[in-house]
Scaffold this motif. Structure first.
Motif, PDB file in Angstrom:
ATOM      1  N   GLY A 148       0.802  -1.221   0.000  1.00 20.82           N
ATOM      2  CA  GLY A 148       0.000   0.000   0.000  1.00 20.82           C
ATOM      3  C   GLY A 148       0.832   1.267   0.000  1.00 20.82           C
ATOM      4  N   MET A 149       2.071   1.176   0.493  1.00 16.60           N
ATOM      5  CA  MET A 149       2.927   2.361   0.517  1.00 16.60           C
ATOM      6  C   MET A 149       3.342   2.790  -0.896  1.00 16.60           C
ATOM      7  N   ILE A 150       3.263   1.869  -1.841  1.00 14.40           N
ATOM      8  CA  ILE A 150       3.519   2.235  -3.233  1.00 14.40           C
ATOM      9  C   ILE A 150       2.487   3.269  -3.675  1.00 14.40           C
ATOM     10  N   GLY A 151       1.244   3.085  -3.270  1.00 12.73           N
ATOM     11  CA  GLY A 151       0.186   4.046  -3.596  1.00 12.73           C
ATOM     12  C   GLY A 151       0.460   5.413  -3.021  1.00 12.73           C
ATOM     13  N   ALA A 152       1.007   5.447  -1.798  1.00 11.97           N
ATOM     14  CA  ALA A 152       1.340   6.731  -1.177  1.00 11.97           C
ATOM     15  C   ALA A 152       2.440   7.437  -1.959  1.00 11.97           C
ATOM     16  N   GLU A 204      -0.767   6.419   6.941  1.00 10.19           N
ATOM     17  CA  GLU A 204      -1.363   6.064   8.227  1.00 10.19           C
ATOM     18  C   GLU A 204      -2.558   5.125   8.082  1.00 10.19           C
ATOM     19  N   SER A 205      -2.989   4.899   6.852  1.00  8.00           N
ATOM     20  CA  SER A 205      -4.201   4.127   6.592  1.00  8.00           C
ATOM     21  C   SER A 205      -3.947   2.628   6.721  1.00  8.00           C
ATOM     22  N   ASP A 206      -4.977   1.929   7.158  1.00 10.22           N
ATOM     23  CA  ASP A 206      -4.906   0.468   7.188  1.00 10.22           C
ATOM     24  C   ASP A 206      -5.849  -0.133   6.140  1.00 10.22           C
ATOM     25  N   ALA A 207      -6.137   0.652   5.095  1.00 13.68           N
ATOM     26  CA  ALA A 207      -7.005   0.187   4.011  1.00 13.68           C
ATOM     27  C   ALA A 207      -6.287  -0.892   3.203  1.00 13.68           C
ATOM     28  N   ASN A 208      -7.048  -1.563   2.368  1.00 12.94           N
ATOM     29  CA  ASN A 208      -6.526  -2.602   1.492  1.00 12.94           C
ATOM     30  C   ASN A 208      -5.390  -2.026   0.649  1.00 12.94           C
ATOM     31  N   PRO A 209      -4.244  -2.693   0.621  1.00 17.79           N
ATOM     32  CA  PRO A 209      -3.097  -2.173  -0.131  1.00 17.79           C
ATOM     33  C   PRO A 209      -3.387  -1.945  -1.619  1.00 17.79           C
TER      34      PRO A 209
END
Length: 140
Positions: free
Chosen positions: A4-8, A71-76
């Motif tokens: 998910g950090m790739i999205g950030a 900070e999100s725990d959403a689906n990666p």
């Protein structure tokens, strides 16, 4: 590694690319307008810097959304899609803003009038990036 950090990173990177392109377009318009003023022995309006720098804010919006996504725990996979969608919309907003700023620079330097009208159009382009940031923050 958290996928998910790739999205950030994507949202920040694409928004910043749009800012760079938009500033380049608006800056070319401002420089050309200043040149015409100098050639015609007219005062060169410093206000054109406002048009040239306006697309910079999309980088800030991308940064703010990136921090929220970190900070999100959403689906990666959702975060990657969100980063791509929001980053692209911010990018396109910055490019449109750069084009509007270049036109505003040309018109203001030529006439010395209409700054408020021109900056309203630049602001309308800005609104898309703001909506993308806020809706992206609400989604994650």
């Amino acid at each position: 590694m958290d996928f998910g950090m790739i999205g950030a990173g994507i949202v920040m990177g694409i928004a910043a690319m749009g800012s760079a392109i938009g500033i380049g377009i608006a800056g070319q318009g401002a420089i050309g307008a200043w040149k015409r003023c100098y050639l015609n022995n007219k005062p060169a309006p410093f206000l054109l810097v406002v048009f040239a720098g306006a697309p910079l804010t999309q980088t800030i919006y991308g940064f703010l959304l990136m921090n929220q996504m970190r900070e999100s725990d959403a689906n990666p996979f959702f975060l990657v899609g969100l980063g791509l969608a929001c980053g692209l919309s911010m990018c396109m907003s910055a490019i449109a803003q750069g084009k509007a700023g270049a036109a505003g620079s040309d018109a203001l330097a030529e006439t010395g009038k209409g700054f408020t009208n021109y900056i309203m159009v630049v602001g309308l382009c800005e609104t898309i990036a703001l909506f993308s940031m806020v809706f992206g923050m609400m989604a994650c």
